[in-house]
Design an enzyme around this catalytic site. Structure first.
Site, short mmCIF file in Angstrom:
data_model
loop_
_atom_site.label_atom_id
_atom_site.label_comp_id
_atom_site.label_asym_id
_atom_site.label_seq_id
_atom_site.Cartn_x
_atom_site.Cartn_y
_atom_site.Cartn_z
N ARG A 1 5.13 -1.24 17.01
CA ARG A 1 5.34 -0.81 18.40
C ARG A 1 4.35 0.30 18.72
O ARG A 1 3.76 0.36 19.79
CB ARG A 1 6.78 -0.33 18.64
CG ARG A 1 6.94 0.31 20.01
CD ARG A 1 8.35 0.58 20.50
NE ARG A 1 9.36 0.73 19.50
CZ ARG A 1 9.55 1.83 18.76
NH1 ARG A 1 8.77 2.89 18.92
NH2 ARG A 1 10.50 1.86 17.85
N TYR B 1 2.29 -4.09 46.52
CA TYR B 1 2.82 -5.25 45.80
C TYR B 1 4.36 -5.16 45.78
O TYR B 1 4.91 -4.09 45.49
CB TYR B 1 2.26 -5.26 44.37
CG TYR B 1 2.88 -6.32 43.50
CD1 TYR B 1 2.59 -7.67 43.69
CD2 TYR B 1 3.77 -5.98 42.49
CE1 TYR B 1 3.17 -8.64 42.90
CE2 TYR B 1 4.35 -6.96 41.70
CZ TYR B 1 4.05 -8.28 41.91
OH TYR B 1 4.64 -9.25 41.13
N ASP C 1 -4.20 0.36 41.70
CA ASP C 1 -3.87 -0.96 41.14
C ASP C 1 -5.07 -1.85 41.45
O ASP C 1 -5.28 -2.25 42.60
CB ASP C 1 -2.59 -1.48 41.79
CG ASP C 1 -2.16 -2.84 41.25
OD1 ASP C 1 -3.03 -3.57 40.74
OD2 ASP C 1 -0.97 -3.16 41.34
N LYS D 1 -3.24 -11.74 35.98
CA LYS D 1 -4.07 -12.36 37.02
C LYS D 1 -5.50 -12.57 36.50
O LYS D 1 -5.70 -13.33 35.60
CB LYS D 1 -4.00 -11.52 38.29
CG LYS D 1 -2.59 -10.98 38.63
CD LYS D 1 -1.58 -12.05 39.03
CE LYS D 1 -0.14 -11.56 39.08
NZ LYS D 1 0.13 -10.41 39.92
#
Ligand SMILES: *Cc1c(COP(=O)(O)O)cnc(C)c1O
Length: 390
Positions: free
Chosen positions: A45, A97, A169, A194
Site C-alpha cells: 500500500r 465534473y 483537473d 480517460k
C-alpha cells in the site's frame, strides 16, 4: 531530446532481467533482512515498484516534482481535498465534473468546507470570489460538456496573491496539450481513466504536484487512506501512456474535422469546440494549449430531448456511453445522463441545452466518423415528419 523520445525512454528497462516492459510486482509485502532493513519497499500500500515507475512517468509528463497514483480520478481529487481543514473555503469552476461536485457538496461540506462556484472563464469573477478563508482554487479547462476555457496563468496569479493552492483537473486536455504546472498551478489531477489510459480498460487517477513538499503531503494521504492503484492497473496505465502523444494528436485532428462538419450542418444549432474560430476563447485556448482536444459538443435546431435521444441511438460507430478519451468514439446526452440530477432550469442556464450531445471523438478514420454522423442526421430528419404527424 523531444518530449516524446524523453517519455518513451523514461520507462526504465528492468535492471535485474533486462525486461523492456515494466514488470508487474503482484505482491502485498516485501521480505526484510532485519526490522526496518529492506530494499526500499516494505508494504505494497505504501509503495510498489510498478506503481512507483508509473508515478515517475506522470510526474515527468506534467513536469512536476511528484506523481501519486490512485484507484480512480475521484480518489485523486479526494486526496487533494484532504489538504484542507474545517473552515477552509474552495473557489471552484461552475461547470465542474459531476463527481467532483458530489464529493465537494455531499462529503466535504459536511466537514465544514465551503465551496463557491464561479464562471472561471471570467477571471475577475474568480478574483471577486476569493475570501480570507479561501485555501484552494479548483479549475477545469476545457470544461464538460460546454468546453469553456479559463486563463490558467491569470488565475495562478490570483491564487498566489491570495495565498491559496491552485489545482487544475487536466483530464480533458492531457499533458500533451496543456501543462498547468508550467503556467503557475500547484497541483494537477487526472482521471487517468480517460486519455492517459486511452483504451477504456481501466479506472485510475493521478495527482502531480509542483513541489516535493506538497507531493509528500499528498503521498501521506495516499498511504493513510489507502485508495492506491493496483500493480496490474499501473502496468496498463504505463502501456497506455506509451502512445499518449500519438493518440492525442490524432484525437485533435479528428475532432477538428468533426467540429467543422457539424458547424456547417443545417440540423445543428450550436457547436462547442475550442478549435473553431467561433469559440469565444479560441485565441486563449490556442495560447495556453498545444491543441484543442478530442471532445466536441453540439445542440440541435430541434432543441428537444426526444431529438437528441433519437440521434444518440442511431449512430453506428459513436457508441452511447459515459466516459471519454478512449480509442473508440463515444457519445452521450448529458441532460438525461451525466447531468440528470441537476434541475432542468439550472442545467439550461449552465448552457447544457435539452438537445446537447457530447462526442468523444475516437481514432477511427475521420471520413468514416463524418459518414456516421451524416447517416444519423438523415435518419432523424426522416423520423421528424413521422413523429410530428402523429
Ligand atoms: C471522469 C472524470 C473524473 C473522475 O474520474 P474517475 O476516474 O471516473 O473517478 C474527474 N474529472 C474529470 C474531468 C473527468 O472527466
Amino acid at each position: 531530446m523531444s518530449t516524446i523520445t524523453q517519455l518513451i525512454h523514461s520507462i526504465p528497462v528492468d535492471e535485474q532481467t533486462g525486461a523492456i516492459a515494466v514488470p508487474i510486482y503482484q505482491t502485498s509485502t516485501f521480505v526484510q533482512e532485519a526490522p526496518g532493513v529492506n530494499k526500499g519497499y516494505d508494504y505494497a500500500r505504501t509503495n510498489n515498484p510498478t506503481r512507483e515507475i508509473l508515478e515517475k512517468i506522470v510526474a515527468q509528463l506534467e513536469e512536476g516534482a511528484t506523481g501519486i497514483a490512485f484507484s480512480s480520478g475521484l480518489a485523486a481529487i479526494d486526496a487533494v481535498l484532504k489538504l484542507l481543514k474545517s473552515g477552509d473555503e474552495i473557489v471552484a469552476v461552475d461547470d465542474i465534473y459531476g463527481g467532483a461536485f458530489r464529493l465537494f457538496t455531499k462529503v466535504y461540506e459536511k466537514f465544514g468546507i465551503k465551496v463557491t462556484y464561479v464562471d472561471t472563464s471570467d477571471t475577475q469573477a474568480v478574483f471577486n470570489a476569493i475570501t480570507p478563508a479561501t485555501r484552494l482554487i479548483w479549475l477545469e479547462t476545457p470544461t464538460n460538456p460546454t468546453l469553456k476555457i479559463s486563463d490558467i496563468a491569470a488565475i495562478a496569479k490570483i491564487a498566489k496573491a491570495g495565498k491559496c493552492l491552485f489545482c487544475v483537473d487536466n483530464t480533458f486536455a492531457s499533458p500533451v496539450l496543456q501543462q498547468p504546472l508550467k503556467l503557475g498551478a500547484d497541483i494537477v489531477v487526472h482521471s487517468a481513466t480517460k486519455y492517459l489510459g486511452g483504451h477504456s480498460d481501466l479506472i485510475a487517477g493521478v495527482v502531480v504536484t509542483k513541489t516535493a513538499e506538497l507531493g509528500a503531503e499528498v503521498r501521506f494521504y495516499q498511504n493513510a487512506c489507502g485508495a492506491i492503484l493496483s500493480p496490474f492497473d499501473s502496468f496498463l496505465l504505463i502501456r497506455g501512456i506509451e502512445t499518449l502523444h500519438l493518440r492525442v494528436r490524432q484525437h485533435c485532428a479528428n475532432a477538428q474535422q468533426v467540429a467543422e462538419y457539424l458547424e456547417n450542418h443545417p440540423l445543428v444549432d450550436k457547436v462547442y469546440y475550442p478549435g473553431l474560430s467561433s469559440h469565444p476563447n479560441h485565441l486563449l485556448a490556442g495560447q495556453q494549449a498545444k491543441g484543442f482536444g478530442g471532445i466536441v459538443s453540439f445542440t440541435l435546431k430541434d432543441d428537444t430531448e426526444e431529438a437528441a435521444k433519437s440521434f444518440v441511438t442511431n449512430t453506428r460507430y459513436f457508441k452511447l456511453a459515459e466516459s471519454l478519451g478512449g480509442i473508440k468514439s463515444l457519445l452521450c446526452h448529458p441532460a438525461s445522463m451525466t447531468h440528470k440530477s441537476i434541475p432542468d432550469e439550472k442545467r439550461r442556464a449552465a448552457g447544457v441545452a435539452d438537445s446537447l450531445i457530447r462526442l468523444s471523438v475516437g481514432l477511427e478514420e475521420p471520413a468514416d466518423l463524418l459518414e456516421d454522423l451524416q447517416q444519423t442526421f438523415n435518419k432523424i430528419d426522416q423520423l421528424q415528419p413521422a413523429v410530428s404527424g402523429l
